[in-house]
Structure formats: structure tokens, C-alpha cells
Scaffold this active site. Structure first.
Site, PDB file in Angstrom:
ATOM      1  N   GLY A 106      45.772  91.787 107.681  1.00  0.00           N
ATOM      2  CA  GLY A 106      45.454  91.798 109.105  1.00  0.00           C
ATOM      3  C   GLY A 106      46.066  90.702 109.967  1.00  0.00           C
ATOM      4  CB  CYS A 120      57.805  88.063 103.153  1.00  0.00           C
ATOM      5  SG  CYS A 120      56.642  88.937 102.108  1.00  0.00           S
TER       6      CYS A 120
END
Lengths: 150, 312
Positions: free
Chosen positions: B119, B237
Site C-alpha cells: 500500500g 525495483c
């Protein structure tokens, strides 16, 4: 999931309770829905999207829940209501606030004398940190375990 | 650090980075400074900054994001403070604050965050639009949803609907098109090796390839959930071309109404996306995607691309 957007009378019941209990200085303008026993706040823009076919787990922000005829605010509910409240707000000092954030109960003599039995909002300076139930001179914590500090 | 990395990983990064490989390797041996994002739904940057400094935090502003701080002291226990419990900040890597900035959601818009848990980006988007509009925060992983739900509540987010669906099938199952879509895809995490050396030890091309297959399905599903004129941001990432340029190139090839657009960030050093990898030559526009290496801004490694949906 059976969520329901609250109609005018249901919203009035919440606003009426909050106004009576906390003597609100100004009006709140929130979109509410009910989900199981909980009252949640939701952006009014929810009506702009088609939610059919979505496997919904949850929606909006937990504002609080009715417990018989009393309403218990969540931490976020207290942060929305607290700045408008003039009554039944327990203002804590640093030590009391630390106790509260660790899930401890408070003794009313140490807090403030003009609180009424029932739910009171917890305040410490800028912070609003949920509400607790005042009964027999003690404020019992309703802080969820995952929001307490060690 | 090189002693824990696999030989094929080292060879790959020597090839990608060429004469910068050593500086990359040096960065991998040092963890990054943690970051926090001020939750402006609940408190101002000024107020929280003062409060944390009064409590002996050592914080400095993040150059590319006005609502963020690097934290040099304390570096542990940031998730155990009263300020965190009250939802005044979110512990988040500073470079991972970029995808919502690139997405640039406007108040009142509809946003799909296809792989939302736990989140960080959903809560950042919510504060960007001041809790207006609607965000659909989806994740397939039920366990991670609990963290997402907890973070949304703690941050005071009221404009979000959480769904538990397979993101690769979202556009097939749901008849709704969004103004903005974020696909912050699950990945091998090779950009995180500085902070999680285990990832370097366990890295393998088979994991990267498996991720790539899934990411290609996710980006198509995300794109198909866009309105005409809407924008999608894809990020990971990871620094593996298979998980990044290859995925975006797949979208551009499969959807003729997709167009990659420029993104740039103030005060962030970044590089153009790769134009080729192994035997594949990517579309020319892939140079508009960006790679961020650990040595560029002293952060984790990251990849971003922004794609617009054109009139059919």
C-alpha cells in the site's frame, strides 16, 4: 460483501449522536456506508465507477461502530471528529498519553472532571487517538492491538 | 559484496554497466538510508518535521519529493513510534516514491493500482488527490492484503476500494476503464540487493524469466483497463531488462494504441532505458523509460516507464 450507502435518516442518526455527545462546533460532510456492523467513510466519487464484477475485500475508511445506542469512533474517526468537538474530549498529558498508546486504561481523576460516562475522545496536543469508554471513573482502552506501541 | 553474487549476475551487470560496474558494486555493500513519506492527509510536512526533530530524529528532505525525508537517526524502529501508529508517516524507500509522481493523478480521477499491497503507492496516490476520486487497490495475494488494509486505515484513506483479484485477468473480468493505472509489478527485486543481500545470493535467470512472463500479462491487463487518453505507469525495483524494457516493449508491440511518453524528475539522476538486450532490439521509444542505479542517487535500483493510451 454487502455494503450499503447510508440514506439521509441513517446519516442523521450518526450526526445527531456525534452532535449531542461531542457538541460539534461545525458540521461534518462525509459520505457514509455500512458494512456488517461497521460504519465506513467513502469518497462520494464511488458512484462514478462500475463496481460490478469486482471481488471487493473492503472499501473506504473505518469510521466507527454502533454499540447499542452508543457510537465508538475508530482512531481515524476520532481524527475526523475530534477537531470539531467541544465536549467529552479527554485531554491527556505526556505520561497518560504514553499509557494510552500502550493500551493501558486511565483513571478519570487524572484526566479531566467534566467528562460524562460513555465514549470520550482521546486527545493529546495535536493528536487524536481514538476513543475510550468512561465507566466507574476509568477510561478503558479500545485501541486496536496493532496500533499500540510496545 | 561480489563474493555473495553469482557469476552470471556479475557478468550481466558488467555488460550493462561497463565502466560503472565497480561503483555499482561498492554501493551494493552499503545499505540505503531509510525514508519516510509524510502523510499529508493527517499532518503537514512542517509540523511532523519539527516534531521528529524535537524527538532527536535526524532527517533531511528528499530532493525529489517535498513530502519525504531521509532518516539517518534512528534507522531502526521507525514503524514503532506514536507518530507511525497515528498514521502521520509511512516508511518507504525514497526512490519508490517516484511512480505516483510519474502517474500524476488529479483530484476526482479514477485510479487502478493493480498490484497494490502493501500500500505504499496507494496511500501516496490518496494523499496526492486529497482523498477524492476513487482508487481501486488490487492484489492477488490474500496475506499481503491484510497489510494493505491496515496501511489504508492507518493513513486515513477513504477513497479506496480494495479488491482481491488476479491482476493478469483484471481487464477481462471488470468492465471499468480508469483515468490512471499503476502497475508496480512484483519482481525479482534485484534493485533491492543493497538492503536485502539475500536477493543477490538467490538471484537466477529462471526467476527473472518467470517474473517477466507474469509482468507481460500484468501490463497488458493494466493497459486494457485504461480509458482512451489515460496513462499507465509501469515500475519495478528490478534492474533486469527482461522485467523492464522487455515488458514495456511487449506492450508497445501488442497494443497499437499505446505510446510511451517522457518522464523526468527534478533532482533525480536517471538513465535512458536500454535499446537492446541479448538478441532483441527494442522499439526506439524505449529510451524514454528510465533506469535508476544505486550509484545514481545513493538509493535502491529502480525502473519506470509511462505509457499513454491513444485514440483507437
Amino acid at each position: 460483501m454487502r455494503a450499503k450507502i447510508l440514506d439521509r435518516s441513517e446519516r442523521s442518526r450518526i450526526y445527531g449522536y456525534l452532535s449531542d455527545r461531542y457538541e460539534l462546533k461545525s458540521e461534518l460532510d462525509l459520505g457514509f456506508l455500512s458494512l456488517r456492523k461497521y460504519i465506513r467513510v467513502i469518497s462520494k466519487d464511488i458512484t462514478k465507477i462500475n463496481i460490478r464484477d469486482m471481488r471487493i475485500e473492503n472499501l473506504g475508511l473505518l469510521f466507527g461502530e454502533w454499540i447499542l445506542d452508543d457510537f465508538m469512533l475508530s482512531i481515524e474517526g476520532s481524527q475526523l471528529v475530534g477537531p470539531h468537538a467541544d465536549r467529552n474530549v479527554a485531554e491527556l498529558d505526556d505520561a497518560q498519553f504514553n499509557t494510552w498508546m500502550r493500551g493501558g486504561k486511565l483513571t478519570i481523576d487524572d484526566v479531566k472532571s467534566d467528562l460524562e460516562d460513555g465514549f470520550v475522545i482521546i486527545k493529546h496536543g495535536y493528536d487524536y487517538a481514538g476513543c475510550g469508554e468512561l465507566s466507574n471513573g476509568e477510561i478503558w482502552s479500545s485501541l486496536p492491538a496493532q496500533r499500540r506501541i510496545d | 559484496m561480489s563474493d555473495v553474487l553469482k557469476e552470471d549476475f556479475i557478468e550481466r551487470y558488467k555488460y550493462i554497466l561497463r565502466d560503472e560496474f565497480q561503483s555499482y558494486l561498492e554501493k551494493l555493500s552499503r545499505p540505503t538510508l531509510p525514508g519516510i513519506r509524510v502523510n499529508t492527509l493527517k499532518i503537514s510536512v512542517k509540523r511532523l518535521g519539527k516534531r521528529l526533530r524535537d524527538e532527536d530524529f535526524e532527517i533531511t528532505s528528499i530532493p525529489w519529493f517535498k513530502n519525504g525525508f531521509f532518516v539517518s537517526k534512528p534507522t531502526l524502529g521507525l514503524g514503532k513510534t506514536i507518530e507511525h501508529a497515528l498514521g502521520y508517516y509511512y516508511v518507504q524507500d525514497p526512490i519508490s516514491m517516484l511512480p505516483p509522481i510519474a502517474l500524476n493523478p488529479k483530484p476526482g480521477e479514477s485510479v487502478l493500482d493493480l498490484c497494490a499491497a502493501p500500500g505504499s503507492k496507494t496511500t501516496q496516490i490518496a494523499q496526492t488527490v486529497d482523498n477524492t476520486g476513487i482508487i481501486v487497490a488490487n492484489d492477488i495475494n490474500g496475506d499481503r492484503l491484510k497489510a494493505l488494509l491496515g496501511n489504508l486505515q492507518r493513513c486515513g484513506v477513504s477513497n479506496t476500494l480494495v479488491t482481491n483479484m488476479d491482476g493478469t485477468l483484471f481487464s477481462e473480468r471488470v468492465n471499468q476503464n480508469f483515468d490512471k493505472v499503476l502497475v508496480d509489478a512484483p519482481c525479482s527485486g534485484s534493485g533491492l540487493i543493497r538492503n536485502q543481500p539475500r536477493i543477490g545470493r538467490e538471484w537466477s535467470t529462471s526467476v527473472v524469466e518467470a517474473m517477466s512472463g507474469k509482468q507481460k500479462k500484468l501490463i497488458l491487463s493494466g493497459f486494457d483497463s485504461l480509458k482512451v487518453g489515460g496513462s499507465l505507469v509501469y515500475s519495478t525495483c528490478s534492474l533486469e531488462p527482461e522485467e523492464n524494457e522487455d515488458v514495456v516493449n511487449h506492450l508497445l508491440s501488442e497494443r497499437s494504441d499505446s505510446k510511451i511518453v517522457d518522464i523526468s524528475f527534478k533532482d533525480v539522476k536517471s538513465r535512458e532505458g536500454l535499446r537492446s538486450w541479448k538478441d532483441t532490439i527494442y522499439q526506439e521509444d524505449l529510451s524514454k523509460s528510465i533506469r535508476i542505479y544505486p550509484q545514481d542517487n545513493d538509493t535502491i535500483g529502480f525502473f519506470l516507464a509511462k505509457v499513454r493510451r491513444l485514440e483507437g
